[in-house]
Design a protein around this motif. Structure first.
Motif, short mmCIF file in Angstrom:
data_model
loop_
_atom_site.label_atom_id
_atom_site.label_comp_id
_atom_site.label_asym_id
_atom_site.label_seq_id
_atom_site.Cartn_x
_atom_site.Cartn_y
_atom_site.Cartn_z
N GLY A 183 0.82 -1.21 0.00
CA GLY A 183 0.00 0.00 0.00
C GLY A 183 0.85 1.25 0.00
N ARG A 184 0.23 2.36 0.32
CA ARG A 184 0.95 3.64 0.24
C ARG A 184 2.10 3.74 1.24
N PHE A 185 1.82 3.43 2.50
CA PHE A 185 2.87 3.53 3.52
C PHE A 185 3.24 2.14 4.01
N HIS A 232 1.07 0.11 4.90
CA HIS A 232 -0.11 -0.71 4.67
C HIS A 232 0.14 -1.88 3.73
N PRO A 238 -2.58 -3.76 1.96
CA PRO A 238 -3.99 -4.01 1.69
C PRO A 238 -4.21 -5.34 0.97
N PRO A 239 -5.40 -5.91 1.12
CA PRO A 239 -5.72 -7.14 0.40
C PRO A 239 -5.62 -6.92 -1.11
N LEU A 277 3.25 14.38 1.33
CA LEU A 277 2.48 13.58 0.37
C LEU A 277 1.90 14.53 -0.70
N VAL A 307 -0.18 14.85 -4.49
CA VAL A 307 -0.88 14.24 -5.63
C VAL A 307 -1.05 15.32 -6.69
N VAL A 316 -7.30 8.25 4.63
CA VAL A 316 -6.06 7.55 4.27
C VAL A 316 -5.50 6.84 5.50
N ASN A 351 -6.81 0.33 3.55
CA ASN A 351 -5.98 1.25 2.77
C ASN A 351 -6.51 1.50 1.35
N ASP A 354 -7.12 4.03 -0.70
CA ASP A 354 -6.49 5.31 -0.47
C ASP A 354 -6.77 6.25 -1.65
N THR A 363 -5.48 9.00 -2.43
CA THR A 363 -4.28 9.57 -3.08
C THR A 363 -3.69 8.56 -4.08
N SER A 364 -3.70 7.28 -3.69
CA SER A 364 -3.22 6.26 -4.64
C SER A 364 -4.16 6.20 -5.84
N ASP A 373 -3.31 8.96 -8.22
CA ASP A 373 -2.11 8.56 -8.98
C ASP A 373 -2.48 7.60 -10.12
#
Lengths: 283, 332
Positions: free
Chosen positions: A30-32, A34, A36-37, B197, B199, B309, B315, B317, B319-320, B323
């Motif tokens: 994930g982003r940090f 994380h 995630p599934p 962070l 975006v 977030v 997650n 997210d 922001t992701s 992207d």
């Protein structure tokens, strides 16, 4: 960890290439911190699978999104995920033959600060009790001698003190229903909360309605809670929901004998079967 | 003009004589805007308060009117629109921006919501600039800034030991005038910071406008658990439901927050649900945040506060997602 991750990717690749599973549910990046599934359909994508100390989310519940799969679903299972799948199979939500359980013995997960998660601290089944394939070596079970410690403390309170304690807890609830949505025992086709026209649950956010939700849910999953602790992990306002679940488990154990949900697929939940020797004093 | 941080409790005390002062507090383990003078301690930590301030203008549950019936006849009917002067103290730029978004919804385009308006008219907003950012913060990518907000009635700048004060509206000036005994005329150097962070929103709303049927929705929504954390912690999610409680002849109409993540949200009287799965629900939420609102009000409905977030259990997210939108080919 990284060796296990490599093994996992290899096994996933093999299963996908041989067509033994249609896709694999695991964890990705994930982003940090994380993990995630993720859902892997192609053998060339197996490197997206991650196995490390941040893979926290329970995966079992995703099987409900694909109840009639075209081919087997491969799913990574730690002890808690494995118990979640047993839960869903016992509740006749998922067919055992529709899933291929890739067992991953687990030594516990951590949060972003590196602290062991409460749910992992309390874990009693680090090795998946049920699996089709298992990777790595079994890990030592540490048990949980303090399993009912908090419950025993709460039992010592007077009725008024208990009421005040739980009122304070549920006063904070924001009714996001995350606890319900991640819970593998919460697999009703339609939750009582959503049966709007029947009107079990008011939509007002107040202490009384919050308690109706919290207590009804706790009773509803009483003999089926697998103690994965996901409800507590996801609760954005940090409610101690496992205290309530463990109180019910403790009471059920004393009434019907020791039982751990989701461990043995052949043993039915105590409230799900009738035995002549069942106690009657509570009726 | 400045006042010492050690005088802050006195200033809050003085404001609390005439208004409800809501400040970032840690109450029983949760950070939220809570009335100054009640249980809890001030919490100006780096991270934003967990619960957004929207509850003070748009309560999670709000009584609208009460009534008494006699058969089909209404005997008594009374609108409940209660409000008192309120100060939102210690807002961050992102949360201030969220109030402007709510203003657009509840006060413009030809419809004024009386319940919101009364509370908004009674509200004094006091912003404090951020001196640190959380890793999930991205307000400066969404049109905001961690360094303050021009729309606040009063903007405070954190100088370490003291706050520099800038009144930005007439209402704000009036309040600042009453702080004079605690203030001196010093001016300090204000340090500006930026979010880590980032975006890139450039072209995103326009691109999303052509992506309603894109396969991306199926893909990103797969892991969504369908809870309401993102919507209830979001400072700008304003959807609500209206319902009645009735006890004998007396009843109350109330409105309460609703969440587009819930299946029941779009279920129609006959049982049909136009957003039957999480794919449609996640799509609606992200398009509302990043496209629809921009088209209607020329603002992003995501202010970059980072709460979703940080708190999404899986997650998912935003922001992701932004992207990813930049990367994928538009759907033909």
């Amino acid at each position: 960890m990284s060796q296990m991750q490599e093994e996992l990717r290899q096994k996933a690749k093999e299963l996908l290439e041989k067509g033994e599973v249609r896709y694999i549910i695991g964890w990705g990046k994930g982003r940090f911190h994380h993990r995630p599934p993720i859902f892997i359909y192609q053998a060339e994508d197996v490197d997206k699978l991650v196995w490390d100390e941040y893979c926290v989310a329970n995966l079992g519940k995703y099987l409900l999104d694909d109840k009639f799969p075209e081919g087997k679903i491969g799913i990574c299972v730690r002890g808690c995920d494995s118990r979640a799948v047993v839960r869903l199979v016992q509740d006749k939500q998922v067919k055992r033959e529709d899933v291929c359980l890739i067992g991953l013995p687990c030594t516990g997960k951590v949060d972003q600060e590196g602290r062991e998660l409460v749910k992992c601290r309390d874990c009693m089944h680090r090795n998946p009790p049920v699996y089709d394939i298992v990777l790595g070596e079994p890990v030592e079970e540490k048990g949980n001698p303090d399993r009912f410690k908090r419950v025993e403390e709460l039992e010592k309170l007077s009725s008024d003190e208990k009421y005040e304690y739980w009122s304070n807890v549920f006063d904070k609830c924001i009714r996001c229903y995350a606890c319900r949505n991640v819970c593998p025992a919460c697999n009703c086709r339609e939750c009582f909360v959503d049966q709007y026209r029947v009107g079990w649950q008011g939509k007002q956010k107040n202490c009384m309605q919050n308690q109706i939700f919290g207590l009804t849910r706790a009773y509803h999953i009483a003999d089926r809670c697998i103690e994965c602790g996901e409800c507590e992990r996801v609760c954005p306002v940090g409610l101690p929901l496992m205290e309530l679940n463990r109180k019910l488990i403790k009471d059920l154990n004393s009434l019907f004998g020791p039982y751990e949900a989701g461990v043995n697929p052949d043993v039915k939940p105590p409230l799900g079967e009738y035995r002549l020797e069942d106690p009657e004093e509570y009726m | 003009m400045q006042f010492k941080k050690s005088d802050l409790p006195k200033i809050l005390d003085s404001m609390a004589k005439e208004a409800t002062v809501l400040a970032p507090m840690k109450v029983k383990g949760n950070s939220k805007f809570a009335p100054w003078g009640t249980e809890g301690e001030l919490d100006f930590g780096a991270q934003n308060v967990l619960l957004p301030p929207k509850d003070c203008l748009f309560p999670q549950t709000e009584k609208m009117y009460r009534f008494e019936t006699d058969g089909l006849k209404v005997n008594d009917f009374e609108v409940i629109n209660e409000s008192r002067p309120t100060v939102l103290f210690g807002l961050k730029g992102c949360d201030m921006q969220s109030i402007l978004c709510m203003d657009d919804v509840f006060l413009t385009k030809g419809y004024v919501d009386d319940f919101y308006k009364k509370k908004r008219d009674d509200l004094l907003t006091v912003c404090i600039n951020c001196t640190t950012v959380a890793k999930e913060c991205f307000c400066d990518s969404m049109g905001g800034s961690p360094n303050g907000h021009a729309a606040a009635d009063i903007q405070l700048y954190d100088l370490g030991e003291s706050y520099q004060v800038k009144a930005q509206t007439e209402k704000g000036q009036k309040a600042v005038d009453s702080w004079q005994q605690y203030c001196n005329k010093d001016e300090g150097e204000i340090k500006e910071i930026a979010c880590e962070l980032k975006v890139d929103m450039d072209g995103v709303p326009e691109k999303l406008a052509g992506m309603f049927e894109h396969p991306i929705w199926e893909e990103i929504s797969r892991k969504c658990v369908g809870c309401g954390i993102c919507t209830f912690l979001c400072p700008t999610c304003y959807c609500f439901d209206i319902d009645t409680t009735k006890d004998g002849a007396e009843g109350t109409k109330f409105r309460c927050w609703d969440s587009c993540m819930f299946s029941e949200y779009t279920r129609m009287a006959g049982g049909h649900n136009p957003r039957p799965s999480k794919k449609e629900r996640v799509r609606n939420r992200f398009l509302h945040k990043l496209e629809y609102f921009k088209e209607r009000y020329d603002k992003n409905l995501c202010v970059g506060c980072g709460r979703c977030v940080a708190k999404c259990p899986v997650n998912l997210d935003i922001t992701s997602f932004i992207d990813q939108v930049k990367e994928v080919a538009s759907h033909e």
